[in-house]
Structures are given as C-alpha cells and as structure tokens.
Design an enzyme around this catalytic site. Structure first.
Site, short mmCIF file in Angstrom:
data_model
loop_
_atom_site.label_atom_id
_atom_site.label_comp_id
_atom_site.label_asym_id
_atom_site.label_seq_id
_atom_site.Cartn_x
_atom_site.Cartn_y
_atom_site.Cartn_z
CD GLU A 35 -13.05 -9.79 -1.92
OE1 GLU A 35 -12.43 -10.57 -1.17
OE2 GLU A 35 -13.37 -8.63 -1.60
N GLY A 41 -17.80 -9.99 1.07
CA GLY A 41 -16.91 -9.73 2.19
C GLY A 41 -17.32 -10.36 3.50
CB CYS A 43 -21.27 -7.96 5.83
SG CYS A 43 -23.05 -7.88 6.14
CB ILE A 179 -18.87 -9.70 18.11
CG1 ILE A 179 -18.83 -8.92 16.80
CG2 ILE A 179 -18.45 -11.15 17.85
CD1 ILE A 179 -17.43 -8.73 16.23
CG ASP A 302 -15.44 -2.51 8.93
OD1 ASP A 302 -16.40 -1.72 8.98
OD2 ASP A 302 -15.56 -3.74 9.14
CG HIS A 435 -53.89 -1.23 17.97
ND1 HIS A 435 -53.11 -1.25 19.11
CD2 HIS A 435 -54.97 -2.02 18.21
CE1 HIS A 435 -53.71 -2.01 20.02
NE2 HIS A 435 -54.84 -2.48 19.49
#
Length: 457
Positions: A35, A41, A43, A179, A302, A435
């Site tokens: 990395e 990252g 997100c 976005i 991605d 409920h």
C-alpha cells in the site's frame, strides 16, 4: 535490492485488498499487502466513511432546525466546520488504527510504497521485489473529470470537498449520481444553496425510475435545485466563483463546482499492460471468477468493470482468497449487490428494477407493489415520506427491492437476503416484522405480493 517470497501478493490495501489479505491468512497462506498510502484506501479515508460522518452531522443539523415540531425547544445557531471536521477525522482515525491492529495481529506483512507489476508473479516496490505464487490487483479508483474539464481552483472533486473548512454560500454539483446527491444533501443541510447538473433525465439514474422521481420531489421540497437532461458545456472561474454553461446556453453561478461524474480505475503506470494483462479503457478485464488472462493474476474492486462499491470490493477480496484456496466460492452478480445512497431521503436497492425485470423475464411474467411509508408508524414518527417497492416473478422469487426514505439503508439487509436467496413473497409473508419498525413496510409489500395484504389496499 532484496527479494521476499509469499503465497499471495496483494497490490493495494483498500477494501478489496485488505479483505483478500485477511481471508487468505485465515486459509493458511502467507500474504504481503502493498500500500502506497494508508490501509483502508479511498473508502475509509476519502470516501464512504468520512462522507457518512458529514451526512450524520447534516442530519443532526436538520433535526435541530426542526426540533420545535417535536416539542423540543432548540435552535440551530451555526455549523462549526472545525468541530465537524474533527469529528469526521476522529471516526476515520479510530477505524484506521483498528484496521492496522487487525492486520498486524493476523500476521500479514504490510509493505509501504508504490508497487508496480513486473511479472505475473512479482511486484517491484522501490528496490525490492515481492514475489507471490498468486498476485491480486486491487489498486482502486480516482475521481474522474470530463474531457476538457480541468480540475483545480474552484473546480473540485469529492476529495477536496471533504477538506473544506467553510460552508460555501452556493455550490454547483456536476453529476446527479451517488456522490453528487450526497454532497448536495450535506451542503443544503449546512445552509448552502445547491444546484445539481445531470445530463441524464433523472437524479440517481441507475435506480428504479419511480424512486428517482420521488428523490427529485423530495429535493425540490428541500430547496435543492437541479437541471436534468442537459449536458455540461464549459466552466469559467474568477476570484469570487465559477460560471457553468450548459449546452442549451443556460448558465449557473456558484462559489464552487463539485465534479462528481464518477470514478476511474487507478491502473495507469502500474505495469499491468506490459505484463500482458488485457485492459479496456484503464479497467482490468477479468472473468466471472475474477481471474485475468494471465494465469495466477486476479483483479478485484473498482479496477474491474461494474459497480464501484466498497462492499463489492470487500466481497471480491474474500472471493479471490477462497478461489485460490480451491473452495469454489459462489458468484454474486453485480445486479444482486445492495446499493445505498445516503442523502436525505436515503435511497437503497438490490436486484432488478421493474423495467429491467420486464426485459429479462417478460412484462407479463412479473408483478410489483409499491408500499407508501405514509402507512408505516415508525416512518411517521421519524417524519419521513417514501416507499418500499418489491418486484417479483409471478409464481416465483423476489428479484428486486427499491426503497426511499429516511434510514431505509438499514433495511437493505433483509432485502438482499430475499433477493439472493431467491425467496418467494409467500416464504416471507409468515415471518414476523417487529412493530413499530420500518421493516414492517417491507413486510407489507411481501404480504401484498403473496396475495394477502393487510394494511395495503
């Protein structure tokens, strides 16, 4: 120069990369996780998490603004962006530290630096070569622009929008997708005037059309302006703001232009093509099991064509680790991945829209029901409007669920289980929805499609 050897080398430590690494070590593999920035990252650091922190602050502002309606004597004096940003950064830092601790505890070797694929089995990081029996490409995405639209100055992306230390008086947002509408929602709650520019006929154009229309009505009621169906032509900027010109000649003046036209694959200059990997407009082409054309090299997240969602990347990371281990994991198609847009009101969906279901199964072979949240007690308590729409195959399973309203994102879990497990409405109808909850609205839609509506007419 040194060489290090592992079972699996993961290039990219975002949602997909770190998930692949974590699952791989569970399965007994040795793993190197490369990395260049921070684990987690886009997100965690520049996307999902910080924007949702801003959206929660926006919700608090709106609640304070409307408090008197609920019998609470409160006023909204101002938005302190220093504190807003500190709260956001605190959330991000906390999650980042937790992730770092988890990665360390699992015995994953983290290699800091920019990696470049130099062979089907090796990644170069500075002077070091990291060798793996398998390589997983998970390099993520970046904020795109349009051809001829230069970023800079008062023309910003979501990354710059997140770092603003002031609230602009007026903002133009180019793009009415996820976005764009999320930032429009935040800025409106903070007191800014907002205009969204979307070239397609609807906001959130990838959603069920009836949901898009409801969002447009809700935004109009909130005072968020939008231009639909006309494309952007140009923008000029000066010391005080920007002037956006559309193809029909209309102009929009604002302090800032947020470019929110999607994200592109971060693959340039990383050696993928040189190693022989098939690419298309920057995307890595992989088969349905996420293997590239180069044996032993996989791609996730991605950079693979399809939905650009952190949880898709996360699931694909787990999938590839299990695929390498020979576990033959099941494929979850993009159509059945849940999607949430966290504007106010929220939008959530999974599966086929009514139109797409009609294309696939035949218009006469499907049924749908749209349950209005006006009949749901918890939604009335929250003060939200909206609906839950369920699409089914006649005498067959639920193939789509589409929702709009405050907090409906929290309902997507049941929806994705129904769709992915191919449940029939008749299977779900006998089950109990507590409920008062918004889940009851989904239950009512299932009851209707099962042929026994109670609150639905």
């Amino acid at each position: 120069m040194s060489e290090q050897n592992f079972d699996i080398v993961v290039l990219g430590g975002g949602s997909g990369g770190y998930a692949a690494a974590l699952r791989a070590v569970q399965l007994g593999f040795t793993v190197a996780l490369i990395e260049k920035d921070k684990l987690g990252g886009t997100c965690l650091h520049r996307g999902c998490v910080p924007t949702k922190a801003l959206l929660h602050t926006a919700e608090v502002a709106d609640v304070a603004r409307d408090a008197a309606k609920y019998g609470v004597n409160a006023t909204l004096d101002s938005i302190d962006m220093t504190t807003v940003n500190a709260h956001r950064d605190g959330i991000v830092t906390s999650k980042w530290k937790g992730l770092q601790g988890l990665i360390k505890a699992r015995g994953i070797t983290v290699i800091e630096g920019e990696g470049r694929l130099v062979s089907p089995t090796s990644v170069q990081v500075g002077a070091d070569t990291i060798v793996g029996k398998n390589v997983i490409l998970a390099t993520g995405s970046y904020s795109r622009s349009l051809p001829g639209l230069e970023l800079g100055g008062r023309v910003i992306t979501s990354e710059q929008a997140l770092t603003l230390d002031y609230i602009p008086k007026k903002v133009a947002v180019l793009g009415g997708g996820v976005i764009g509408v999320e930032f429009a929602s935040v800025w409106k709650s903070f007191g800014a005037d907002v205009t969204i520019i979307e070239a397609l006929p609807h906001l959130v154009p990838n959603e069920e059309e009836s949901i898009s229309k409801q969002l447009e009505r809700a935004f109009r009621k909130r005072g968020i302006e939008y231009s639909l169906g006309v494309r952007f032509q140009s923008v000029s900027q000066n010391e005080s703001g920007v002037v956006v010109t559309l193809e029909d000649g209309k102009t929009i003046e604002a302090e800032l232009l947020l470019v929110a036209v999607g994200r592109g694959p971060a693959t340039a200059g990383l050696g993928f093509e040189e190693v022989g990997i098939t690419m298309d407009r920057g995307f890595v082409i992989a088969n349905e099991r996420l293997a590239t054309n180069v044996p032993g090299v996989y791609a996730i997240g991605d950079i693979v064509p399809g939905l650009q969602l952190a949880h898709r990347s996360f699931q694909q990371g787990i999938f590839v680790a299990e695929e390498i281990a020979g576990l033959n994991p099941i494929i979850v198609e993009d159509i059945n991945i849940p999607k949430i847009t966290y504007c106010d009101p929220e939008v959530a969906s999974v599966g086929y829209s009514e139109a797409k279901a009609a294309e696939k199964f035949g218009a006469d072979q499907i049924s749908s029901y749209d349950y209005n949240l006006g009949g749901n007690a918890k939604s009335s308590i929250l003060g939200t409007a909206g609906s839950v729409k369920v699409v089914r195959v006649n005498d067959g399973p639920v193939v789509g669920v589409h929702m709009i309203g405050a907090r409906v994102g929290e309902l997507i879990g049941e929806a994705q289980l129904a769709v992915n497990w191919e449940a029939y409405p008749e299977d779900i109808a006998p089950l109990i929805h507590a409920h008062p909850t918004q889940n009851e609205a989904m239950g009512e839609a299932f009851l209707y499609l099962a042929g026994k509506p109670l609150h639905a007419l």
